[in-house]
Design a protein around this motif. Structure first.
Motif, PDB file in Angstrom:
ATOM      1  N   GLU A 194      40.664  27.866  46.223  1.00 36.37           N
ATOM      2  CA  GLU A 194      41.837  28.111  45.802  1.00 36.37           C
ATOM      3  C   GLU A 194      43.007  27.631  46.723  1.00 36.37           C
ATOM      4  N   ASN A 195      42.693  27.439  47.872  1.00 34.80           N
ATOM      5  CA  ASN A 195      43.931  27.083  48.698  1.00 34.80           C
ATOM      6  C   ASN A 195      43.697  25.562  49.136  1.00 34.80           C
ATOM      7  N   TYR A 196      42.635  24.866  48.822  1.00 36.76           N
ATOM      8  CA  TYR A 196      42.442  23.639  49.128  1.00 36.76           C
ATOM      9  C   TYR A 196      42.165  22.846  47.859  1.00 36.76           C
ATOM     10  N   ILE A 197      41.956  23.344  46.777  1.00 35.34           N
ATOM     11  CA  ILE A 197      41.861  22.490  45.587  1.00 35.34           C
ATOM     12  C   ILE A 197      42.549  22.949  44.373  1.00 35.34           C
ATOM     13  N   LEU A 198      42.648  24.443  44.090  1.00 33.76           N
ATOM     14  CA  LEU A 198      43.176  24.703  42.840  1.00 33.76           C
ATOM     15  C   LEU A 198      44.478  25.029  42.867  1.00 33.76           C
ATOM     16  N   LYS A 199      45.272  25.616  43.686  1.00 25.46           N
ATOM     17  CA  LYS A 199      46.666  26.108  43.617  1.00 25.46           C
ATOM     18  C   LYS A 199      47.458  25.159  43.525  1.00 25.46           C
ATOM     19  N   ALA A 211      50.139  12.579  49.723  1.00 26.09           N
ATOM     20  CA  ALA A 211      51.183  13.198  49.299  1.00 26.09           C
ATOM     21  C   ALA A 211      51.468  12.894  47.810  1.00 26.09           C
ATOM     22  N   GLU A 212      50.603  11.780  47.252  1.00 24.48           N
ATOM     23  CA  GLU A 212      50.778  11.498  45.875  1.00 24.48           C
ATOM     24  C   GLU A 212      49.855  12.638  45.020  1.00 24.48           C
ATOM     25  N   TYR A 213      48.870  13.505  45.700  1.00 28.30           N
ATOM     26  CA  TYR A 213      48.164  14.432  45.013  1.00 28.30           C
ATOM     27  C   TYR A 213      49.062  15.797  45.053  1.00 28.30           C
ATOM     28  N   ALA A 214      50.062  15.997  45.860  1.00 32.76           N
ATOM     29  CA  ALA A 214      50.603  17.322  45.964  1.00 32.76           C
ATOM     30  C   ALA A 214      51.169  17.887  44.711  1.00 32.76           C
ATOM     31  N   GLN A 215      51.265  16.996  43.852  1.00 34.00           N
ATOM     32  CA  GLN A 215      51.997  17.664  42.620  1.00 34.00           C
ATOM     33  C   GLN A 215      50.984  18.250  41.509  1.00 34.00           C
ATOM     34  N   TYR A 216      49.849  17.988  41.773  1.00 31.97           N
ATOM     35  CA  TYR A 216      48.936  18.349  40.862  1.00 31.97           C
ATOM     36  C   TYR A 216      48.582  20.116  41.176  1.00 31.97           C
ATOM     37  N   SER A 269      40.989  28.285  37.695  1.00 32.28           N
ATOM     38  CA  SER A 269      40.228  29.351  38.710  1.00 32.28           C
ATOM     39  C   SER A 269      39.176  30.301  37.923  1.00 32.28           C
ATOM     40  N   PHE A 270      39.606  30.459  36.731  1.00 34.36           N
ATOM     41  CA  PHE A 270      38.309  31.378  36.224  1.00 34.36           C
ATOM     42  C   PHE A 270      37.019  30.671  36.268  1.00 34.36           C
ATOM     43  N   ILE A 271      36.781  29.409  35.857  1.00 36.85           N
ATOM     44  CA  ILE A 271      35.626  28.955  35.435  1.00 36.85           C
ATOM     45  C   ILE A 271      35.027  28.487  36.972  1.00 36.85           C
ATOM     46  N   MET A 272      35.834  28.289  38.040  1.00 28.14           N
ATOM     47  CA  MET A 272      35.424  27.545  39.212  1.00 28.14           C
ATOM     48  C   MET A 272      34.865  28.865  40.078  1.00 28.14           C
ATOM     49  N   PHE A 273      35.419  30.128  39.748  1.00 31.14           N
ATOM     50  CA  PHE A 273      35.196  31.153  40.463  1.00 31.14           C
ATOM     51  C   PHE A 273      33.773  31.778  40.129  1.00 31.14           C
ATOM     52  N   ILE A 274      33.506  31.631  38.686  1.00 33.66           N
ATOM     53  CA  ILE A 274      32.474  32.208  38.032  1.00 33.66           C
ATOM     54  C   ILE A 274      31.293  31.242  38.390  1.00 33.66           C
ATOM     55  N   ALA A 275      31.591  29.794  38.590  1.00 35.11           N
ATOM     56  CA  ALA A 275      30.547  29.012  39.032  1.00 35.11           C
ATOM     57  C   ALA A 275      30.198  29.079  40.315  1.00 35.11           C
ATOM     58  N   VAL A 276      30.960  29.588  41.097  1.00 37.06           N
ATOM     59  CA  VAL A 276      30.471  29.948  42.655  1.00 37.06           C
ATOM     60  C   VAL A 276      29.721  31.357  42.473  1.00 37.06           C
ATOM     61  N   ILE A 277      30.051  32.146  41.972  1.00 38.32           N
ATOM     62  CA  ILE A 277      29.503  33.560  41.834  1.00 38.32           C
ATOM     63  C   ILE A 277      28.027  33.216  41.164  1.00 38.32           C
ATOM     64  N   LEU A 310      33.860  39.309  40.317  1.00 39.02           N
ATOM     65  CA  LEU A 310      35.019  38.716  39.614  1.00 39.02           C
ATOM     66  C   LEU A 310      36.254  39.239  40.169  1.00 39.02           C
ATOM     67  N   GLY A 311      36.355  40.541  40.109  1.00 41.47           N
ATOM     68  CA  GLY A 311      37.475  41.362  40.367  1.00 41.47           C
ATOM     69  C   GLY A 311      37.945  41.062  41.880  1.00 41.47           C
ATOM     70  N   GLY A 312      36.734  41.128  42.739  1.00 41.41           N
ATOM     71  CA  GLY A 312      37.161  40.742  44.130  1.00 41.41           C
ATOM     72  C   GLY A 312      37.833  39.366  44.338  1.00 41.41           C
ATOM     73  N   ALA A 313      37.253  38.179  43.659  1.00 44.11           N
ATOM     74  CA  ALA A 313      37.901  37.073  43.966  1.00 44.11           C
ATOM     75  C   ALA A 313      39.410  36.821  43.293  1.00 44.11           C
ATOM     76  N   LEU A 314      39.641  37.776  42.088  1.00 41.77           N
ATOM     77  CA  LEU A 314      41.011  37.761  41.591  1.00 41.77           C
ATOM     78  C   LEU A 314      41.821  38.563  42.296  1.00 41.77           C
ATOM     79  N   PHE A 315      41.505  39.590  43.033  1.00 43.36           N
ATOM     80  CA  PHE A 315      42.168  40.316  43.710  1.00 43.36           C
ATOM     81  C   PHE A 315      42.472  39.398  45.181  1.00 43.36           C
ATOM     82  N   MET A 316      41.775  38.686  45.668  1.00 43.36           N
ATOM     83  CA  MET A 316      41.934  37.664  46.820  1.00 43.36           C
ATOM     84  C   MET A 316      42.928  36.489  46.431  1.00 43.36           C
ATOM     85  N   GLN A 317      42.782  36.395  45.041  1.00 43.95           N
ATOM     86  CA  GLN A 317      43.940  35.275  44.582  1.00 43.95           C
ATOM     87  C   GLN A 317      45.089  36.015  44.597  1.00 43.95           C
TER      88      GLN A 317
END
Length: 204
Positions: free
Chosen positions: A59-64, A73-78, A84-92, A128-135
């Motif tokens: 979440e903090n280093y790739i997604l948000k 600096a050129e990647y800061a706009q992404y 989030s959903f698909i990445m969280f589910i893949a990790v779980i 998944l609820g835990g991951a979404l609460f964390m987010q």
């Protein structure tokens, strides 16, 4: 002190079962004996304790929005938050697969007792609820996210072991016929949920 507060909240005040009723499918299905409830509870603690910090890093280093600024600096706009959903589910799913292999190798009896509900941790809404609460709560450090995950898992373990112990005793009780099985279990769960509401008055 903040970490202790987060842990206590996860176990008692914001209990996944009694506050949000997340993970009810396996909670009801695997709570017939204390032994299997304890096994599944520790599996849930492990999965929550690993997946939530991993998802925090994602979440903090790739997604948000702006998370990729560390690449330049050129990647800061992404903003990849739509993934989030698909990445969280893949990790779980990956961590649950690892847990399943470990339990099958080192505790085959428990693996047989848990049956299909061990791999179904991957679709346990408490995970998944835990991951979404964390987010949603935007914990500032990976330590806070880890403590939240472990605390939520301990709360889930507490809930399933408590109901399993009660269900073992209820077998010998004079329960009215129409309420036997899941009926009385739902009633007891509701009463326990009301009891856990008393913890919401704790000011941390």
């Amino acid at each position: 002190m903040d970490l202790i507060n987060i842990f206590i909240k996860g176990v008692f005040i914001e209990n996944m079962i009694f506050a949000y009723f997340l993970g009810m499918c396996s909670y009801l299905a695997v709570s017939k004996t204390v032994k299997t409830a304890v096994g599944l509870g520790f599996a849930v603690i492990f999965v929550l304790g690993v997946t939530i910090p991993v998802n925090w890093l994602l979440e903090n280093y790739i997604l948000k929005d702006g998370a990729l600024a560390w690449l330049g600096a050129e990647y800061a706009q992404y903003d990849l938050s739509f993934l989030s959903f698909i990445m969280f589910i893949a990790v779980i799913a990956s961590i649950v697969q690892l847990v399943e292999m470990i339990v099958e190798k080192y505790a085959p009896a428990l693996y047989g007792a848990l049956g299909i509900f061990l791999p179904l941790i991957a679709v346990n809404c408490a995970i998944l609820g835990g991951a979404l609460f964390m987010q949603d709560r935007q914990y500032s450090t990976i330590g806070e996210a880890t403590v939240f995950g472990i605390g939520s898992g301990v709360g889930w373990l507490l809930a399933i072991v408590a109901i399993a112990a009660i269900r073992e005793k209820i077998r010998y009780s004079n329960v009215p016929g129409p309420l036997k099985g899941l009926g009385i279990t739902f009633i007891i769960t509701g009463l326990m949920g009301i009891a856990f509401m008393s913890f919401s008055g704790i000011d941390l």
